[in-house]
Design a protein around this motif. Sequence first.
Motif, short mmCIF file in Angstrom:
data_model
loop_
_atom_site.label_atom_id
_atom_site.label_comp_id
_atom_site.label_asym_id
_atom_site.label_seq_id
_atom_site.Cartn_x
_atom_site.Cartn_y
_atom_site.Cartn_z
N GLY A 1 -2.96 6.65 0.96
CA GLY A 1 -2.39 7.74 0.17
C GLY A 1 -0.92 8.05 0.44
N LEU A 2 -0.34 7.41 1.47
CA LEU A 2 1.08 7.64 1.76
C LEU A 2 1.92 6.72 0.87
N GLN B 1 7.38 6.73 -2.56
CA GLN B 1 7.89 7.57 -3.66
C GLN B 1 7.70 9.08 -3.40
N GLN B 2 6.90 9.43 -2.39
CA GLN B 2 6.65 10.85 -2.13
C GLN B 2 7.89 11.54 -1.53
N THR B 3 8.04 12.81 -1.84
CA THR B 3 9.05 13.60 -1.13
C THR B 3 8.55 13.77 0.30
N ASP B 4 9.44 14.18 1.22
CA ASP B 4 9.01 14.36 2.61
C ASP B 4 7.90 15.40 2.71
N GLU B 5 7.98 16.39 1.86
CA GLU B 5 6.95 17.44 1.89
C GLU B 5 5.60 16.88 1.43
N GLU B 6 5.60 16.12 0.33
CA GLU B 6 4.36 15.51 -0.17
C GLU B 6 3.79 14.54 0.86
N PHE B 7 4.69 13.77 1.46
CA PHE B 7 4.31 12.78 2.48
C PHE B 7 3.63 13.47 3.67
N SER B 8 4.27 14.53 4.16
CA SER B 8 3.72 15.24 5.32
C SER B 8 2.40 15.93 5.01
N THR B 9 2.29 16.45 3.78
CA THR B 9 1.03 17.11 3.37
C THR B 9 -0.11 16.10 3.36
N MET B 10 0.16 14.91 2.80
CA MET B 10 -0.85 13.86 2.74
C MET B 10 -1.24 13.39 4.14
N LEU B 11 -0.22 13.17 4.98
CA LEU B 11 -0.48 12.70 6.35
C LEU B 11 -1.23 13.77 7.15
N GLN C 1 0.85 -1.20 0.00
CA GLN C 1 0.00 0.00 0.00
C GLN C 1 0.89 1.26 0.00
N TYR C 2 2.05 1.13 0.62
CA TYR C 2 3.00 2.24 0.74
C TYR C 2 3.91 2.35 -0.51
N GLY C 3 3.74 1.41 -1.44
CA GLY C 3 4.49 1.48 -2.69
C GLY C 3 5.79 0.69 -2.71
N ILE C 4 5.95 -0.20 -1.72
CA ILE C 4 7.16 -1.05 -1.69
C ILE C 4 6.79 -2.46 -2.14
N GLN C 5 7.27 -2.84 -3.32
CA GLN C 5 6.98 -4.17 -3.88
C GLN C 5 7.77 -5.24 -3.13
N GLU C 6 7.28 -6.49 -3.26
CA GLU C 6 7.94 -7.59 -2.54
C GLU C 6 9.36 -7.87 -3.02
N ASP C 7 9.70 -7.40 -4.23
CA ASP C 7 11.07 -7.65 -4.70
C ASP C 7 12.11 -6.72 -4.06
N ARG C 8 11.64 -5.80 -3.20
CA ARG C 8 12.56 -4.88 -2.51
C ARG C 8 13.18 -5.52 -1.26
N TYR C 9 12.67 -6.68 -0.84
CA TYR C 9 13.24 -7.36 0.33
C TYR C 9 13.26 -8.87 0.07
N SER C 10 14.24 -9.54 0.69
CA SER C 10 14.35 -10.97 0.39
C SER C 10 14.15 -11.85 1.62
N ASN C 11 14.01 -11.25 2.79
CA ASN C 11 13.71 -12.05 3.99
C ASN C 11 12.96 -11.19 5.01
N GLU C 12 12.57 -11.84 6.09
CA GLU C 12 11.75 -11.16 7.10
C GLU C 12 12.47 -9.98 7.74
N GLU C 13 13.78 -10.15 8.01
CA GLU C 13 14.55 -9.09 8.64
C GLU C 13 14.55 -7.82 7.78
N GLU C 14 14.76 -7.99 6.47
CA GLU C 14 14.75 -6.84 5.56
C GLU C 14 13.36 -6.22 5.49
#
Length: 295
Positions: free
Chosen positions: A268-269, A272-282, A32-45
């Motif tokens: 909506g978070l 990929q958002q900049t910190d400013e976009e992220f904070s505005t949405m939040l 939902q936050y835009g991080i696909q499963e291929d960005r991590y390979s185990n539980e710790e990551e």
Amino acid sequence: MNTKQLDRIHTGKGFIAALDQSGGSTPKALLQYGIQEDRYSNEEEMFALVHEMRTRIIKSPAFDSKYILGAILFENTMDRFIDGQATADYLWDQKGIVPFLKIDQGLAEPEDGVQLMKLIPGLDDLLKRAVQKHIFGTKMRSLIKEANPAGIQKVVEQQFAVARQIASVGLVPIIEPEVDIHSKDKQQAEKLLKQAISTQLAALDKDVKVMLKLSIPTEDNFYRDFIEDPHVVRVVALSGGYTQSEANDKLARNHGLIASFSRALSQGLSDQQTDEEFSTMLAQSTQAIYEASIT
């Protein structure tokens, strides 16, 4: 128990942020936050990435005690740090937001129209650690799918049995018997649930304090009695799969009921958002949920 924190949760204006997706729901939260499963390979990551996401939310200027009374953490988040400070301490010392901990281990298989909590091995140790880490209260979820009196009775009895154990170490339990918003007999299930909770509240020792986290009721102000009950510190509502605007509309019609949203808060978070976009949405989300919570 920290009386300042108790007072804030009992009388403060605002809502409780649920940042406690865990285990099986973590990949979904990351997606939902835009991080696909291929960005991590185990539980710790995976947990490192989810902690980065939660750290970003908590450190955002939009995550402000003006709107947010408390935040529910997952055990892995409690054990990690933000800017060198244990997460719960950071929340309270830097933000003035009261820390809670999710303690359940997920749901058992469906039976009698409900899903009880799985047994929680090592609960005593977890509660001890929570006290050491300055956690104020805990949260545990069961799920009611049908208006089955026997099933609902079992859910509520299990919740209150564990709640007494939690209260005995000085923590405030959030009892969460969720009624599935898609249940075909949701209103009838709520009537049975209200009856079962009322019976259990009446049987509590006079000093025991609990919170209730309930699905937004079909009938407006249906849980008003609980809001006024001396054992109940606060009644909070889960979003249960409603969109943020649907959940807010329904919540606003229930006076004194406040939000404890997870999906509806992080809607909506994005990574990929900049910190400013992220904070505005939040900020937009916290403002809207806050407005619905103070009716």
